[in-house]
Write a protein that holds these residues in place. Sequence first.
Motif, PDB file in Angstrom:
ATOM      1  N   THR A 157       0.940  -0.989   0.164  1.00  0.00           N
ATOM      2  CA  THR A 157       0.044   0.273  -0.098  1.00  0.00           C
ATOM      3  C   THR A 157       1.117   1.223  -0.021  1.00  0.00           C
ATOM      4  O   THR A 157       0.844   2.498  -0.996  1.00  0.00           O
ATOM      5  CB  THR A 157      -0.910  -0.162   1.055  1.00  0.00           C
ATOM      6  OG1 THR A 157      -2.006  -1.345   1.083  1.00  0.00           O
ATOM      7  CG2 THR A 157      -1.814   1.396   1.558  1.00  0.00           C
ATOM      8  N   SER A 158       1.958   1.222   0.518  1.00  0.00           N
ATOM      9  CA  SER A 158       3.317   2.955   1.017  1.00  0.00           C
ATOM     10  C   SER A 158       3.499   2.687  -0.152  1.00  0.00           C
ATOM     11  O   SER A 158       3.801   4.091  -0.722  1.00  0.00           O
ATOM     12  CB  SER A 158       4.126   1.787   1.884  1.00  0.00           C
ATOM     13  OG  SER A 158       4.928   3.003   1.734  1.00  0.00           O
ATOM     14  N   GLN A 159       4.297   1.511  -1.200  1.00  0.00           N
ATOM     15  CA  GLN A 159       4.221   1.903  -2.729  1.00  0.00           C
ATOM     16  C   GLN A 159       3.603   2.297  -4.064  1.00  0.00           C
ATOM     17  O   GLN A 159       4.139   2.407  -3.950  1.00  0.00           O
ATOM     18  CB  GLN A 159       5.648   0.501  -2.843  1.00  0.00           C
ATOM     19  CG  GLN A 159       6.385  -0.337  -1.683  1.00  0.00           C
ATOM     20  CD  GLN A 159       7.574   0.537  -1.747  1.00  0.00           C
ATOM     21  OE1 GLN A 159       8.157   0.690  -3.209  1.00  0.00           O
ATOM     22  NE2 GLN A 159       8.235   1.086  -0.968  1.00  0.00           N
ATOM     23  N   GLU A 160       2.374   2.125  -3.528  1.00  0.00           N
ATOM     24  CA  GLU A 160       1.517   2.403  -4.627  1.00  0.00           C
ATOM     25  C   GLU A 160       1.299   3.635  -4.186  1.00  0.00           C
ATOM     26  O   GLU A 160       1.294   4.631  -4.900  1.00  0.00           O
ATOM     27  CB  GLU A 160       0.488   1.711  -4.451  1.00  0.00           C
ATOM     28  CG  GLU A 160       0.142   0.171  -5.032  1.00  0.00           C
ATOM     29  CD  GLU A 160      -1.135  -0.356  -4.784  1.00  0.00           C
ATOM     30  OE1 GLU A 160      -2.340   0.641  -4.378  1.00  0.00           O
ATOM     31  OE2 GLU A 160      -1.517  -1.893  -5.273  1.00  0.00           O
ATOM     32  N   GLU A 161       1.432   4.211  -2.951  1.00  0.00           N
ATOM     33  CA  GLU A 161       0.914   5.259  -2.862  1.00  0.00           C
ATOM     34  C   GLU A 161       2.101   6.301  -2.508  1.00  0.00           C
ATOM     35  O   GLU A 161       2.006   7.499  -3.521  1.00  0.00           O
ATOM     36  CB  GLU A 161       0.892   5.627  -1.418  1.00  0.00           C
ATOM     37  CG  GLU A 161      -0.562   5.298  -1.020  1.00  0.00           C
ATOM     38  CD  GLU A 161      -1.598   5.873  -0.913  1.00  0.00           C
ATOM     39  OE1 GLU A 161      -1.388   7.336  -1.268  1.00  0.00           O
ATOM     40  OE2 GLU A 161      -2.591   5.744  -0.836  1.00  0.00           O
ATOM     41  N   THR A 162       3.709   6.189  -3.042  1.00  0.00           N
ATOM     42  CA  THR A 162       4.701   6.857  -3.495  1.00  0.00           C
ATOM     43  C   THR A 162       4.528   6.563  -4.476  1.00  0.00           C
ATOM     44  O   THR A 162       5.218   8.175  -5.549  1.00  0.00           O
ATOM     45  CB  THR A 162       6.275   6.084  -2.404  1.00  0.00           C
ATOM     46  OG1 THR A 162       6.282   5.589  -1.017  1.00  0.00           O
ATOM     47  CG2 THR A 162       7.284   6.046  -2.971  1.00  0.00           C
ATOM     48  N   LEU A 163       4.592   5.396  -5.918  1.00  0.00           N
ATOM     49  CA  LEU A 163       4.513   6.094  -6.626  1.00  0.00           C
ATOM     50  C   LEU A 163       3.594   5.990  -7.540  1.00  0.00           C
ATOM     51  O   LEU A 163       3.287   7.101  -8.230  1.00  0.00           O
ATOM     52  CB  LEU A 163       3.835   4.159  -8.003  1.00  0.00           C
ATOM     53  CG  LEU A 163       4.627   4.556  -9.207  1.00  0.00           C
ATOM     54  CD1 LEU A 163       5.390   4.506  -9.773  1.00  0.00           C
ATOM     55  CD2 LEU A 163       3.830   2.428  -9.088  1.00  0.00           C
ATOM     56  N   LYS A 164       1.887   6.763  -7.173  1.00  0.00           N
ATOM     57  CA  LYS A 164       1.435   7.479  -7.321  1.00  0.00           C
ATOM     58  C   LYS A 164       1.875   8.735  -7.172  1.00  0.00           C
ATOM     59  O   LYS A 164       1.094  10.019  -7.876  1.00  0.00           O
ATOM     60  CB  LYS A 164       0.293   7.735  -6.218  1.00  0.00           C
ATOM     61  CG  LYS A 164      -1.339   8.305  -6.759  1.00  0.00           C
ATOM     62  CD  LYS A 164      -2.657   7.822  -5.415  1.00  0.00           C
ATOM     63  CE  LYS A 164      -3.699   9.750  -5.795  1.00  0.00           C
ATOM     64  NZ  LYS A 164      -4.645   8.359  -4.907  1.00  0.00           N
ATOM     65  N   LYS A 175       4.254  15.041 -13.536  1.00  0.00           N
ATOM     66  CA  LYS A 175       2.446  15.098 -14.086  1.00  0.00           C
ATOM     67  C   LYS A 175       2.005  14.501 -14.597  1.00  0.00           C
ATOM     68  O   LYS A 175       1.614  13.847 -16.537  1.00  0.00           O
ATOM     69  CB  LYS A 175       3.350  16.849 -15.705  1.00  0.00           C
ATOM     70  CG  LYS A 175       4.122  17.312 -14.749  1.00  0.00           C
ATOM     71  CD  LYS A 175       3.167  18.286 -13.935  1.00  0.00           C
ATOM     72  CE  LYS A 175       3.494  20.000 -14.085  1.00  0.00           C
ATOM     73  NZ  LYS A 175       4.188  19.953 -12.691  1.00  0.00           N
ATOM     74  N   ASN A 176       1.868  12.796 -14.463  1.00  0.00           N
ATOM     75  CA  ASN A 176       1.765  11.769 -14.731  1.00  0.00           C
ATOM     76  C   ASN A 176       1.329  10.996 -15.865  1.00  0.00           C
ATOM     77  O   ASN A 176       1.024  11.620 -17.409  1.00  0.00           O
ATOM     78  CB  ASN A 176      -0.370  12.031 -15.102  1.00  0.00           C
ATOM     79  CG  ASN A 176      -0.554  12.318 -13.653  1.00  0.00           C
ATOM     80  OD1 ASN A 176      -0.438  11.418 -12.757  1.00  0.00           O
ATOM     81  ND2 ASN A 176      -1.168  13.329 -13.440  1.00  0.00           N
ATOM     82  N   PRO A 177       2.910  11.083 -16.713  1.00  0.00           N
ATOM     83  CA  PRO A 177       3.104  10.856 -17.637  1.00  0.00           C
ATOM     84  C   PRO A 177       3.636   9.253 -18.390  1.00  0.00           C
ATOM     85  O   PRO A 177       2.547   8.844 -16.855  1.00  0.00           O
ATOM     86  CB  PRO A 177       5.077  10.310 -17.768  1.00  0.00           C
ATOM     87  CG  PRO A 177       5.617  10.064 -15.907  1.00  0.00           C
ATOM     88  CD  PRO A 177       3.501  11.448 -15.092  1.00  0.00           C
ATOM     89  N   ASP A 182       4.717   6.515 -19.530  1.00  0.00           N
ATOM     90  CA  ASP A 182       6.357   5.692 -18.719  1.00  0.00           C
ATOM     91  C   ASP A 182       6.762   6.525 -17.883  1.00  0.00           C
ATOM     92  O   ASP A 182       7.759   7.120 -17.768  1.00  0.00           O
ATOM     93  CB  ASP A 182       7.131   4.975 -19.623  1.00  0.00           C
ATOM     94  CG  ASP A 182       7.769   3.907 -19.261  1.00  0.00           C
ATOM     95  OD1 ASP A 182       8.307   4.134 -18.243  1.00  0.00           O
ATOM     96  OD2 ASP A 182       8.387   3.232 -20.537  1.00  0.00           O
ATOM     97  N   SER A 183       6.694   6.370 -16.380  1.00  0.00           N
ATOM     98  CA  SER A 183       7.052   6.571 -15.067  1.00  0.00           C
ATOM     99  C   SER A 183       8.705   6.652 -15.307  1.00  0.00           C
ATOM    100  O   SER A 183       9.290   8.046 -14.768  1.00  0.00           O
ATOM    101  CB  SER A 183       6.084   6.153 -13.864  1.00  0.00           C
ATOM    102  OG  SER A 183       4.955   6.334 -13.744  1.00  0.00           O
ATOM    103  N   VAL A 184       9.432   5.218 -15.554  1.00  0.00           N
ATOM    104  CA  VAL A 184      10.950   4.766 -15.380  1.00  0.00           C
ATOM    105  C   VAL A 184      11.127   5.900 -16.317  1.00  0.00           C
ATOM    106  O   VAL A 184      12.389   6.205 -16.516  1.00  0.00           O
ATOM    107  CB  VAL A 184      10.202   3.824 -15.763  1.00  0.00           C
ATOM    108  CG1 VAL A 184      11.650   3.544 -15.241  1.00  0.00           C
ATOM    109  CG2 VAL A 184      10.229   2.728 -14.943  1.00  0.00           C
ATOM    110  N   LYS A 185      10.370   5.724 -17.927  1.00  0.00           N
ATOM    111  CA  LYS A 185      11.406   6.908 -18.759  1.00  0.00           C
ATOM    112  C   LYS A 185      11.201   7.944 -18.227  1.00  0.00           C
ATOM    113  O   LYS A 185      12.449   8.944 -18.391  1.00  0.00           O
ATOM    114  CB  LYS A 185      10.884   6.459 -19.777  1.00  0.00           C
ATOM    115  CG  LYS A 185      11.318   7.339 -21.162  1.00  0.00           C
ATOM    116  CD  LYS A 185      10.332   7.070 -22.173  1.00  0.00           C
ATOM    117  CE  LYS A 185      11.244   7.520 -23.609  1.00  0.00           C
ATOM    118  NZ  LYS A 185      10.192   6.753 -24.787  1.00  0.00           N
ATOM    119  N   ALA A 186       9.977   8.465 -17.433  1.00  0.00           N
ATOM    120  CA  ALA A 186      10.664  10.391 -17.222  1.00  0.00           C
ATOM    121  C   ALA A 186      11.373  10.564 -16.384  1.00  0.00           C
ATOM    122  O   ALA A 186      11.970  11.845 -15.703  1.00  0.00           O
ATOM    123  CB  ALA A 186       8.853  10.371 -16.464  1.00  0.00           C
ATOM    124  N   VAL A 187      11.597   9.136 -15.433  1.00  0.00           N
ATOM    125  CA  VAL A 187      12.788   9.496 -14.177  1.00  0.00           C
ATOM    126  C   VAL A 187      13.937   9.615 -14.918  1.00  0.00           C
ATOM    127  O   VAL A 187      15.248  10.809 -14.809  1.00  0.00           O
ATOM    128  CB  VAL A 187      12.386   8.851 -12.709  1.00  0.00           C
ATOM    129  CG1 VAL A 187      13.720   8.781 -12.029  1.00  0.00           C
ATOM    130  CG2 VAL A 187      11.364   9.190 -12.407  1.00  0.00           C
TER     131      VAL A 187
END
Length: 898
Positions: free
Chosen positions: A734-741, A748-750, A752-757
Motif C-alpha cells: 500500500t505504501s509503495q503504491e502511494e509513493t508511486l502515485k 505530471k502523470n507521464p 511511462d514513469s520510469v522513462k520520465a525519471v
Amino acid sequence: MKSQDIRKQFLDFFQSKGHLIVPSAPIVLKDDPTLMFNNSGMAQFKEYFLGNGTPKSPRIADTQKCLRVSGKHNDLEDVGFDTYHHTMFEMLGNWSFGDYFKKEAINWAWQLLTEVYKIPKENLYVSVFEGNPAENVPFDQEAWDIWKELIDEDRIILGNKKDNFWEMGDQGPCGPCSEIHVDLRPEAEKALVSGKSLVNNDHPQVVEIWNNVFMEFNRKADGSLEKLPAQHVDTGMGFERLCMALQGKTSNYDTDVFTPLIEKLEEITGFKYTTNDVILNDSEESEEQNKTNIAIRVIVDHVRAVAFAIADGQLPSNTGAGYVIRRILRRAIRYGFTFLDTKEPFINKLVEVLANQMGEFFPEIKSQQQLVTNVIREEEASFLRTLEQGIFRIEGYIKSLELDNKLESVLEIKEINTDKVVSGEVVFELYDTFGFPKDLTALILKEKGYTFDEEGFEKAMFEQKTRSRAASETSTDDWTILVEGNTETFVGYDLLVNEVKITRYRKIDSKKDGKLYQIVLDHTPFYPEGGGQVGDKGILTSANETIEILDTKKENNLILHFTKNLPENVNATFIAQVDKNLRSDSASNHSATHLLHQALRTILGTHVEQKGSLVSPNYLRFDFSHFAKVTEQELHQVEMFVNERIQDQLPLIERRDIPFTQAVEEGAMALFGEKYGDSVRAIKFGESMELCGGIHVKNTADIWQFKIVSEGAVAAGIRRIEAITNKGVKEFYTSQEETLKEIKEALKNPQDSVKAVFSLQEENAKLKKQLEVLQKEKAKNLKGDLAKEIQEINGVKFLAKQVDLSAEGAKDLAYDLATLGNNVFLVLATAEENKPMLTCYISKELVAEKGLNAGQVVRELGKFIQGGGGGQPFFATAGGKDVSGIEKALEKAVDFIK
C-alpha cells in the motif's frame, strides 16, 4: 596433574556420591532479566532455590563457565595486575536441593581435597560465619562443630557477614558459608608469618579455593530474614585456583590452563613472559618486564571470556552485554598495542589454541571456532583504526591547545594553558565516545610533555555512572502469595482466552517505567518473551473491572504479567484475554523465521546457523552466520523459497514433551547458546524442523506472504535479514503504491514513469555541468579583481574575503589565487543558500616554515559561524549555522599572521 584430569576427578567424585552431572549453562543468559551474564555456578539453578521449579535430581554437580565483568561482581580492573583474578573462569560446584546439608557438604569437600587431590592438611584453613546479632543470625555452631572433627581449631577462622554470608541479591535466598583457603607460600615464608593472618587479605598465595554456601534464609524487601521451607547447599570451587594448588604453582597463569595461550602469544609477539617463581629486582628492566607480564596476563585471560561469549551467541556491540564483551576485547587489544607493540590483529590467532585446549569438554568453542576467530579479527582491525584516530585526535587537540595559547590575547577564546594540562572532560570524551583508554591517553600526553586533569576525568566518569544508575534504579517489593505451591502453568499454545486466578503479585518501582505490578496467574494464556519472540499483551477482566496487560516476561521460571494497576479484588476470578491480532502477527513472523532459516541453509549452505532473532508483531529480524554479502539473486531465491512453502499450505506439526535426544536424532535443529531441558517441543513445517517454545501459525498459508526489506552485516561473519509478513506486507505494498502515485503526480502523470525519471536525471546532469562551467568562469573573473586586494603582511600574501560562489567554486578560486606566488594565506567565505562556509588555503612553505595549519585556522574561525571543520595543513574548510558571524571570522583571520 593436568587441568583436564583435575576437572574430571571432581565430577567423578561427586558422581560417586549420587550427583547427576549436568553440562555448563551458556555464559550468556537469555532467560534471566536480572543478570547480564552467568556470574556464578548457582545462576542456572536459581528457580530451584526460589521454589519455582523442580530439578532433575536433588543432587547435581557441574563446572560452570562464569563471567564477572559487570554489576556487583566486577573483577575486570583487577585482571592482569594480580595472578588470581579472571574475567571468565570455571566454577566447579556440587548442589543439594533440599537433600543433604552441612555435614555431608563439609566432609565431602575435605575428603576430595585431602584424600583425592592430596593437598596437605597443614596448608588449609577454613572459615565459619561468626553471626550477626543485628540481623538475628546466630554464629554457625553446626559448621564449627563439623570442622572441629576434621581440622585443628587454630585453623578455623571466624568470618564476618562480608566474607561468610552469601546472598543471591538484595532479596532472595541466602545463608552462611564456610570457605576453604590454601596457603601456597614457601616453607621459609610460612615459618615467618602465619597463613591464618593472611586469609581474606588479598595475598596472592593465600587464596580461597572453595566456598560452601548453606541456603537457610530468604532476604525480604525490608531487609529481614525468614527461614526457607527447605535447606539447600550451593558450593563453588575456582577451577583455575585449584589447578594452581595441585600443580605446585603460585600463579593461576603458570598452570596449563593458561600456559598454551601464553606460549602462542610469545611466539606471535616476540615478548617473553616471566613466571611467578622468578623474582624480579627493582631495576628499570624489571619494571618493563612487569608491564609485559601484566599485558600477557590481560590478553590470555580476556581472549577466553570473549571467545566463549561469542561461541554462546553474544556478539560485540555498542549496547548491553555486547558492549561489555567489546570492552573486554578492547582492553586486551590496547594492552597489546601499548606494551607488546602489536599494530596488527593478533588475538584471533589464539582462538585455535583455546579450541584445541578446551574443545573436548566445551564443544561449542570447537564448533564455533571459525566464527569466533573472524569476529575477533574484525573487532581488532576496527579498534586498531580507532586507536589511530584517537592518537590523531589527541595530537590535534595538543596542536590546537598550543595555537589557543598563542592566539588567546587576540581571539579572546580561553585562558592560556601555562601548565600544559589537558581537560579531563576531553580525555573522558575520548574514553566514552571512542573507547580510548585513559591510561593510553595519559601515555601519549606524557610523550608530548602534557598531563591531564585526573580529577575532571573522574568527575565526568562519576556523573555518567550516576546518570546510568539513576536511569536503571529499580526497587522490588516482596511477593504477596495468594496460592501456595507451584500451581502456575502455560496454556497459551491452545488458548487465547482462559479463566484464571492470581497466585502472587508484587510492586516494582523503576526510574524508567515508574510504578508497575507483576502478576502471576495460575493457568495463563499469555506467552512470555523468549526465543526471540516478544511477550503477549492483552487484558484481565472481572465482573467489575478491566486490567491491561502491558507485557509478559519470564523470570526464574515464573511468567510475569506487567500491569499499571492492581485489581481491586486480587482474589477474584478473571478472564485472561490475549490480544489476538498482535499474537497472530507475531506467530506469522515466527513461523516465517523458521522457513527463512531453512531457505538460507538450502541456498547458501549448511554452514548457516541462527545467531539471534527478534520476532515482533511488526517485523522479524534474523541474524545468521555467513561470510559474504548475500547477493540480490540469492535474496530473491530465499524470498521465493519461503513464499513457495507458504503457497504449499504446509500444516503445523507440533510435538510437545519429547526427549531432547530423540528430537535431535529425528532431525530437529537445536541452536547454540540455548538452554534445553530433557523434554522439548519440536515445530515442523514440511522439511523444516526446529526445537522451539514460541507461538506459530497452524498452516503456512496463514503467513500470506514473505518480503525481505533489508540485508546487511552485523559483525564479521554475521549477516542480518529483516523481513515482514502478512499485514506488514500488505501495508508495504500500500505504501509503495502511494509513493508511486505521488511520483507520477510530481512528473505530471507521464505514460511511462520510469522513462520520465531517466529523462529528468539526464536534464539535471546537463544543468549541473552548465552550472559548474558558469561557476568556474565566475571564479576566473573574480581572480583578477581579488588579486588586486591581496595585502602583504609580515612577508605573507594575505586575503580574507566573502565571495558570491558555491563552496566548490570557492575551492577552485582559492587554488587559482594560489598560483600568484609563494607565501599565500587565503580565507574565503561563502553563504550559498544561507549556509556559511569558510575555505582556507595556506602555501606549503608557510606550513613548513611558520607552522601555520589550515585545519586549525578553520576550526578556530569556525566558532564565529557556530560551526567547525578541518582538513589538511594547506587546505581546509569549515561549515556553520550563523551567516552573521562571517564578518567577524574574516576580521580575525589576519591575527594568525600578525
